[in-house]
Design an enzyme around this catalytic site. Structure first.
Site, mmCIF file in Angstrom:
data_model
loop_
_atom_site.group_PDB
_atom_site.id
_atom_site.type_symbol
_atom_site.label_atom_id
_atom_site.label_comp_id
_atom_site.label_asym_id
_atom_site.label_seq_id
_atom_site.Cartn_x
_atom_site.Cartn_y
_atom_site.Cartn_z
ATOM 1 N N SER A 88 18.711 -3.095 20.125
ATOM 2 C CA SER A 88 18.843 -3.356 21.566
ATOM 3 C C SER A 88 20.251 -3.803 21.937
ATOM 4 O O SER A 88 20.721 -3.550 23.040
ATOM 5 C CB SER A 88 17.852 -4.431 22.008
ATOM 6 O OG SER A 88 18.245 -5.704 21.498
ATOM 7 N N GLU A 148 16.449 1.969 12.838
ATOM 8 C CA GLU A 148 16.489 1.254 11.555
ATOM 9 C C GLU A 148 16.676 2.220 10.385
ATOM 10 O O GLU A 148 17.532 1.991 9.517
ATOM 11 C CB GLU A 148 15.208 0.441 11.379
ATOM 12 C CG GLU A 148 15.066 -0.646 12.422
ATOM 13 C CD GLU A 148 13.633 -0.915 12.837
ATOM 14 O OE1 GLU A 148 13.458 -1.735 13.762
ATOM 15 O OE2 GLU A 148 12.696 -0.310 12.283
#
Length: 174
Positions: free
Chosen positions: A85, A141
């Site tokens: 984010s 990720e």
């Protein structure tokens, strides 16, 4: 196409915006730093920790920010921050503190339009598609892990490290 192939192709797409200049700067900054500090929260933190382990295996002095034995940073060090984010408060605050001290900050995040990117010296964008079938930050990720692992051969070359050198630094407790 099975799910693993779909996720792998989305990860490759997420990495497509990373330039050779991004890779070269990261490698150069890592090799030139007195100490490398890494940090992230949650799964991004796990990816950062994994990269820290690889850097240790390459023979570098590395710490994960927040561990009890982590020393203070200085202007001779490098801080690498990971946040999908880019708005995770503890990660952004870490960047602000590091910059105030004069430490170089490189962030890996999903957009240049977040607080972390605005606070970093250099931002590497891993552009994950939030419309993916993979939940939450999976693509970011996984792609970031691939990116960090793809840095290893260049770092090995710059450091003159071999796989045998790395194996000899691999943690074996039993």
């Amino acid at each position: 196409m099975d799910e693993a192939e779909r996720i792998a192709s989305q990860c490759i797409a997420a990495l497509s915006g990373i330039t050779d200049a991004d890779r070269e700067e990261l490698a150069s900054r890592i090799v030139g730093a007195r100490t490398v500090f890494v940090f992230g929260v949650g799964r991004s933190g796990l990816i950062a920790q994994s990269f820290a382990v690889r850097l240790v295996q390459l023979g570098l002095k590395v710490y994960f920010i927040g561990d009890m034995t982590t020393p203070l940073i200085s202007s001779e060090d490098l801080v690498i921050l990971v946040s999908n984010s880019g708005d995770t408060m503890s990660v952004v605050k870490t960047a602000e503190i590091a910059r105030r001290i004069g430490t170089r900050v490189i962030s890996v995040t999903s957009s240049k339009d977040n607080d972390l990117a605005q606070t970093s010296d250099t931002t590497i964008i891993v552009k994950s598609d939030h419309a993916s079938d993979a939940p939450l930050g999976t693509i970011f990720e996984d792609a970031t892990m691939l990116f960090f692992d793809s840095m290893t051969p260049a770092l090995m070359k710059l450091l003159g490290a071999t796989e045998e050198d790395m194996r000899n630094r691999h943690a074996i407790w039993v």
